[in-house]
Write a protein that holds these residues in place. Structure first.
Motif, PDB file in Angstrom:
ATOM      1  N   CYS A  43      37.339  32.254  34.580  1.00 30.93           N
ATOM      2  CA  CYS A  43      39.038  32.945  35.833  1.00 30.93           C
ATOM      3  C   CYS A  43      40.334  32.902  35.366  1.00 30.93           C
ATOM      4  CB  CYS A  43      38.810  30.712  36.257  1.00 30.93           C
ATOM      5  SG  CYS A  43      37.205  30.428  37.134  1.00 30.93           S
ATOM      6  N   HIS A  47      43.605  36.431  36.691  1.00 30.65           N
ATOM      7  CA  HIS A  47      45.673  35.277  36.430  1.00 30.65           C
ATOM      8  C   HIS A  47      44.813  34.293  35.574  1.00 30.65           C
ATOM      9  CE1 HIS A  47      42.448  33.354  38.830  1.00 30.65           C
ATOM     10  NE2 HIS A  47      42.081  34.292  39.629  1.00 30.65           N
ATOM     11  N   ILE A  52      45.788  29.716  40.285  1.00 31.07           N
ATOM     12  CA  ILE A  52      43.848  29.150  40.465  1.00 31.07           C
ATOM     13  C   ILE A  52      44.804  27.439  41.384  1.00 31.07           C
ATOM     14  CG2 ILE A  52      42.278  28.132  40.335  1.00 31.07           C
ATOM     15  CD1 ILE A  52      42.137  29.808  37.721  1.00 31.07           C
ATOM     16  N   HIS A  57      42.357  23.213  48.219  1.00 31.66           N
ATOM     17  CA  HIS A  57      41.484  23.660  48.867  1.00 31.66           C
ATOM     18  C   HIS A  57      40.600  22.608  48.922  1.00 31.66           C
ATOM     19  CE1 HIS A  57      42.766  27.743  48.415  1.00 31.66           C
ATOM     20  NE2 HIS A  57      43.475  27.191  47.122  1.00 31.66           N
ATOM     21  N   TRP A  62      36.718  26.118  48.463  1.00 28.62           N
ATOM     22  CA  TRP A  62      36.900  26.306  47.441  1.00 28.62           C
ATOM     23  C   TRP A  62      35.048  27.251  47.275  1.00 28.62           C
ATOM     24  CZ3 TRP A  62      39.928  27.516  43.678  1.00 28.62           C
ATOM     25  CH2 TRP A  62      41.016  26.576  43.695  1.00 28.62           C
ATOM     26  N   LEU A  65      36.033  31.037  47.722  1.00 23.01           N
ATOM     27  CA  LEU A  65      37.317  31.019  46.299  1.00 23.01           C
ATOM     28  C   LEU A  65      36.781  31.876  45.939  1.00 23.01           C
ATOM     29  CD1 LEU A  65      40.400  29.496  47.130  1.00 23.01           C
ATOM     30  CD2 LEU A  65      39.745  31.871  46.460  1.00 23.01           C
ATOM     31  N   LYS A  68      34.212  34.307  46.455  1.00 25.41           N
ATOM     32  CA  LYS A  68      35.393  35.720  46.495  1.00 25.41           C
ATOM     33  C   LYS A  68      35.162  36.577  44.475  1.00 25.41           C
ATOM     34  CE  LYS A  68      39.376  36.147  48.547  1.00 25.41           C
ATOM     35  NZ  LYS A  68      39.991  35.823  48.935  1.00 25.41           N
ATOM     36  N   ARG A  72      34.117  39.463  42.651  1.00 31.65           N
ATOM     37  CA  ARG A  72      35.678  40.103  41.991  1.00 31.65           C
ATOM     38  C   ARG A  72      34.860  40.394  40.475  1.00 31.65           C
ATOM     39  NH1 ARG A  72      40.168  38.147  45.265  1.00 31.65           N
ATOM     40  NH2 ARG A  72      40.978  40.090  46.089  1.00 31.65           N
ATOM     41  N   LEU A  76      29.903  34.281  35.575  1.00 34.34           N
ATOM     42  CA  LEU A  76      29.212  32.542  35.615  1.00 34.34           C
ATOM     43  C   LEU A  76      27.827  32.675  36.694  1.00 34.34           C
ATOM     44  CD1 LEU A  76      32.255  31.081  37.422  1.00 34.34           C
ATOM     45  CD2 LEU A  76      31.361  30.696  35.057  1.00 34.34           C
ATOM     46  N   VAL A  84      31.580  24.223  38.293  1.00 33.02           N
ATOM     47  CA  VAL A  84      32.961  25.319  37.980  1.00 33.02           C
ATOM     48  C   VAL A  84      33.516  24.330  39.416  1.00 33.02           C
ATOM     49  CG1 VAL A  84      34.671  27.500  38.876  1.00 33.02           C
ATOM     50  CG2 VAL A  84      33.115  27.054  36.718  1.00 33.02           C
ATOM     51  N   LEU A  88      36.155  21.577  40.456  1.00 35.84           N
ATOM     52  CA  LEU A  88      37.228  22.523  41.117  1.00 35.84           C
ATOM     53  C   LEU A  88      37.748  21.125  42.271  1.00 35.84           C
ATOM     54  CD1 LEU A  88      36.784  26.729  41.471  1.00 35.84           C
ATOM     55  CD2 LEU A  88      38.910  25.172  40.321  1.00 35.84           C
TER      56      LEU A  88
HETATM   57  C1  HEC Z   1      38.067  39.971  38.185  1.00 38.43           C
HETATM   58  C2  HEC Z   1      39.066  39.613  37.691  1.00 38.43           C
HETATM   59  C3  HEC Z   1      38.842  37.712  38.199  1.00 38.43           C
HETATM   60  C4  HEC Z   1      38.542  36.689  38.175  1.00 38.43           C
HETATM   61  C5  HEC Z   1      37.424  36.858  36.918  1.00 38.43           C
HETATM   62  C6  HEC Z   1      38.693  35.208  38.941  1.00 38.43           C
HETATM   63  N1  HEC Z   1      39.495  36.402  39.601  1.00 38.43           N
HETATM   64 FE1  HEC Z   1      40.941  34.610  40.847  1.00 38.43          FE
HETATM   65  N2  HEC Z   1      41.747  36.235  42.058  1.00 38.43           N
HETATM   66  C7  HEC Z   1      41.417  37.150  41.238  1.00 38.43           C
HETATM   67  C8  HEC Z   1      42.639  38.300  42.103  1.00 38.43           C
HETATM   68  C9  HEC Z   1      42.813  39.571  42.157  1.00 38.43           C
HETATM   69  C10 HEC Z   1      43.582  37.172  42.800  1.00 38.43           C
HETATM   70  C11 HEC Z   1      44.550  37.874  43.878  1.00 38.43           C
HETATM   71  C12 HEC Z   1      43.944  38.655  45.037  1.00 38.43           C
HETATM   72  C13 HEC Z   1      43.590  37.673  46.010  1.00 38.43           C
HETATM   73  O1  HEC Z   1      44.001  36.712  46.478  1.00 38.43           O
HETATM   74  O2  HEC Z   1      42.779  37.870  46.685  1.00 38.43           O
HETATM   75  C14 HEC Z   1      42.470  36.001  42.413  1.00 38.43           C
HETATM   76  C15 HEC Z   1      43.704  35.134  43.380  1.00 38.43           C
HETATM   77  C16 HEC Z   1      42.766  33.687  43.111  1.00 38.43           C
HETATM   78  C17 HEC Z   1      43.074  32.562  43.838  1.00 38.43           C
HETATM   79  C18 HEC Z   1      45.013  32.784  44.338  1.00 38.43           C
HETATM   80  C19 HEC Z   1      43.481  32.423  45.877  1.00 38.43           C
HETATM   81  C20 HEC Z   1      44.217  32.011  46.996  1.00 38.43           C
HETATM   82  O3  HEC Z   1      44.020  32.757  48.460  1.00 38.43           O
HETATM   83  O4  HEC Z   1      45.574  31.892  47.196  1.00 38.43           O
HETATM   84  C21 HEC Z   1      42.456  31.572  43.269  1.00 38.43           C
HETATM   85  C22 HEC Z   1      42.301  30.132  43.634  1.00 38.43           C
HETATM   86  C23 HEC Z   1      41.461  32.025  42.395  1.00 38.43           C
HETATM   87  N3  HEC Z   1      42.284  33.492  42.171  1.00 38.43           N
HETATM   88  C24 HEC Z   1      40.801  31.755  41.164  1.00 38.43           C
HETATM   89  C25 HEC Z   1      39.451  32.244  40.886  1.00 38.43           C
HETATM   90  C26 HEC Z   1      38.662  30.942  39.889  1.00 38.43           C
HETATM   91  C27 HEC Z   1      38.519  29.499  40.219  1.00 38.43           C
HETATM   92  C28 HEC Z   1      38.130  31.760  39.346  1.00 38.43           C
HETATM   93  C29 HEC Z   1      37.053  31.816  38.021  1.00 38.43           C
HETATM   94  C30 HEC Z   1      36.080  31.099  38.480  1.00 38.43           C
HETATM   95  C31 HEC Z   1      38.763  32.688  39.070  1.00 38.43           C
HETATM   96  N4  HEC Z   1      39.496  33.098  39.893  1.00 38.43           N
HETATM   97  C32 HEC Z   1      38.549  34.302  38.255  1.00 38.43           C
HETATM   98  C33 HEC Z   1      40.686  38.171  40.545  1.00 38.43           C
HETATM   99  C34 HEC Z   1      40.422  37.443  39.620  1.00 38.43           C
END
Ligand code: HEC
Length: 101
Positions: A43, A47, A52, A57, A62, A65, A68, A72, A76, A84, A88
């Motif tokens: 993760c 970022h 995170i 949440h 979760w 998220l 999502k 992206r 995992l 995970v 979380l």
């Molecule tokens: C490939 C890139 C990528 C990876 C790997 C990734 N993220 Fe993200 N994440 C993003 C991006 C880009 C955003 C901001 C855009 C959005 O919120 O849609 C984000 C935003 C978030 C947010 C804030 C969203 C909100 O609505 O508050 C959380 C929480 C988060 N990520 C958790 C995770 C977790 C947990 C993992 C591991 C399982 C993870 N991310 C792995 C790209 C990634």
């Protein structure tokens, strides 16, 4: 003199050892619990951990998220996603067990 020298040496060893698992940095905000290593690995490439964990949440949120983030590109397996998810929800659910400061 011996005790004056040994303390910094022990401290350095402790630091060096912890640095093997996770480099000291922003990701230290994650509480120690099973699943942390996976979160750091999967993760924090896009970022940092604070992004995170600044919001809490529900388990439903979760679930969404996590799906999502996996879509992206979070690398995992299904089993790892479960770990995970548990981490979380336990640490950053609406009623957290561990306080994050
Ligand atoms: C490939 C890139 C990528 C990876 C790997 C990734 N993220 Fe993200 N994440 C993003 C991006 C880009 C955003 C901001 C855009 C959005 O919120 O849609 C984000 C935003 C978030 C947010 C804030 C969203 C909100 O609505 O508050 C959380 C929480 C988060 N990520 C958790 C995770 C977790 C947990 C993992 C591991 C399982 C993870 N991310 C792995 C790209 C990634």
């Amino acid at each position: 003199m011996k005790s004056v020298l040994s303390l910094p040496v022990i401290a350095w060893l402790a630091l060096a050892w912890s640095g093997v698992a996770i480099a000291a940095g922003p990701n230290d905000v994650l509480p120690e619990a099973p699943g942390k290593t996976l979160v750091v690995k999967a993760c924090t490439s896009c970022h940092q951990a604070p992004q995170i964990v600044t919001k809490r949440h529900t388990s439903d949120e979760w679930d969404e998220l996590l799906a999502k983030m996996v879509a992206r590109g979070a690398a995992l397996t299904e089993a790892e996603q479960d770990q995970v998810f548990d981490y979380l929800v336990a640490q950053f659910g609406p009623e957290p067990r561990a306080a994050v400061r």
